[in-house]
Scaffold this motif. Structure first.
Motif, PDB file in Angstrom:
ATOM      1  N   HIS A  29     -18.423  42.449 -30.874  1.00 50.47           N
ATOM      2  CA  HIS A  29     -18.376  41.008 -30.623  1.00 50.47           C
ATOM      3  C   HIS A  29     -17.096  40.610 -29.896  1.00 50.47           C
ATOM      4  N   PRO A  30     -17.064  40.737 -28.558  1.00 53.90           N
ATOM      5  CA  PRO A  30     -15.853  40.310 -27.831  1.00 53.90           C
ATOM      6  C   PRO A  30     -15.649  38.807 -27.930  1.00 53.90           C
ATOM      7  N   LEU A  31     -14.394  38.390 -27.983  1.00 49.40           N
ATOM      8  CA  LEU A  31     -14.055  36.976 -28.088  1.00 49.40           C
ATOM      9  C   LEU A  31     -13.037  36.598 -27.026  1.00 49.40           C
ATOM     10  N   GLN A  32     -12.966  35.305 -26.742  1.00 46.94           N
ATOM     11  CA  GLN A  32     -11.936  34.777 -25.855  1.00 46.94           C
ATOM     12  C   GLN A  32     -10.667  34.537 -26.666  1.00 46.94           C
ATOM     13  N   ALA A  33      -9.549  34.982 -26.151  1.00 52.37           N
ATOM     14  CA  ALA A  33      -8.282  34.786 -26.844  1.00 52.37           C
ATOM     15  C   ALA A  33      -7.944  33.307 -26.949  1.00 52.37           C
ATOM     16  N   GLU A  34      -7.409  32.903 -28.104  1.00 55.62           N
ATOM     17  CA  GLU A  34      -7.078  31.492 -28.339  1.00 55.62           C
ATOM     18  C   GLU A  34      -5.790  31.068 -27.652  1.00 55.62           C
ATOM     19  N   THR A  35      -4.847  31.985 -27.545  1.00 54.51           N
ATOM     20  CA  THR A  35      -3.550  31.651 -26.943  1.00 54.51           C
ATOM     21  C   THR A  35      -3.134  32.757 -25.987  1.00 54.51           C
ATOM     22  N   SER A  36      -2.112  32.478 -25.209  1.00 55.14           N
ATOM     23  CA  SER A  36      -1.617  33.476 -24.255  1.00 55.14           C
ATOM     24  C   SER A  36      -0.975  34.663 -24.970  1.00 55.14           C
ATOM     25  N   GLU A  37      -0.620  34.473 -26.241  1.00 57.56           N
ATOM     26  CA  GLU A  37      -0.010  35.562 -27.014  1.00 57.56           C
ATOM     27  C   GLU A  37      -1.045  36.460 -27.678  1.00 57.56           C
ATOM     28  N   THR A  38      -2.331  36.120 -27.558  1.00 55.02           N
ATOM     29  CA  THR A  38      -3.402  36.871 -28.212  1.00 55.02           C
ATOM     30  C   THR A  38      -4.195  37.677 -27.199  1.00 55.02           C
ATOM     31  N   GLU A  39      -4.466  38.938 -27.537  1.00 54.62           N
ATOM     32  CA  GLU A  39      -5.254  39.802 -26.666  1.00 54.62           C
ATOM     33  C   GLU A  39      -6.369  40.456 -27.475  1.00 54.62           C
ATOM     34  N   TYR A  40      -7.544  40.624 -26.842  1.00 48.33           N
ATOM     35  CA  TYR A  40      -8.646  41.378 -27.443  1.00 48.33           C
ATOM     36  C   TYR A  40      -8.910  42.623 -26.610  1.00 48.33           C
TER      37      TYR A  40
END
Length: 232
Positions: A35-46
């Motif tokens: 389940h890929p997701l869009q990162a919420e902030t610029s500090e978050t990576e998937y």
């Protein structure tokens, strides 16, 4: 800002924990399998990761990690005589060997933080026997042993704890909560008369990652609506 690796951060408890840490503006490196997701902030990576692969690509990680949380799991509740040995091994590969492989790969990054935290997940069924829970209890029992052993080995630089929830309202448990009657029946089994939510468990994980829990290691924290210690 601190850096955290969340394995299995795209659903359930892991997703909620990523949300919690992202709101606090930490660097969050989360992985997904389905389940890929869009990162919420610029500090978050998937990043995609299958922990069952022989070689793990973790080159996306920074040199220093302040925390590591391992979320992948399964719930397969069937009578013992119907479980094949291969089923136990499959659970162990995902829930124990996967955690070990990732941890061995990132251990230098955790040590570089000088004060880091590891959070694993067990289940209330390890220390409280339930019918049809032998498969999940076997692998999660190994996680509890690993938690205590690593807490001793890594102290004082890295703290290691595990959370042992009861049934929570996640996709992992969806097949056991697919009617309102099942939801109500399972909620009623708990002394607090309600099921846990991903946020309930993620809040505990966030606490264990933080300096607020700096004197806690080698513990199995039961976030289970009272299931493990209270009898009605």
């Amino acid at each position: 800002m601190k850096n955290y690796l969340i394995i299995g951060g795209s659903s359930g408890i892991g997703k909620e924990l990523v949300h919690l840490l992202s709101k606090e503006k930490h660097g969050v490196f989360a992985t997904y399998h389905q389940h890929p997701l869009q990162a919420e902030t610029s500090e978050t990576e998937y990043h995609f990761l299958d922990v069952r692969e022989p070689e793990l690509d973790l080159t996306f990680l920074p040199d220093v990690l302040n925390g590591f949380v391992y979320c992948p799991g399964r719930i397969n509740l069937v009578p013992f005589h119907r479980i094949k040995p291969a089923d136990f091994l499959a659970d162990f590969e995902l829930q124990v060997n996967g955690a070990i492989k990732v941890l061995q790969a990132i251990l230098p990054k955790l040590k570089a933080a000088e004060s880091a935290s590891i959070v694993f997940f067990s289940t209330v069924a390890v220390q409280t026997g339930f019918n049809f829970h032998s498969q999940v209890a076997a692998s999660k029992g190994a996680i509890e042993g690993l938690t205590r052993a690593l807490a001793a080995e890594f102290a004082p630089v890295i703290r290691v704890n595990a959370i042992a929830p009861s049934l929570t309202e996640t996709s992992l448990a969806a097949k056991y909560l697919n009617t309102q009657e099942k939801v109500q029946a399972n909620a009623h089994r708990h002394p607090l008369k309600k099921l846990g939510t991903p946020q309930d468990i993620a809040e505990m994980a966030g606490f264990l990652l933080s300096e607020k829990s700096s004197w806690i290691t080698g513990q199995i924290l039961h976030v289970d609506g009272g299931m493990s210690s209270i009898r009605g």
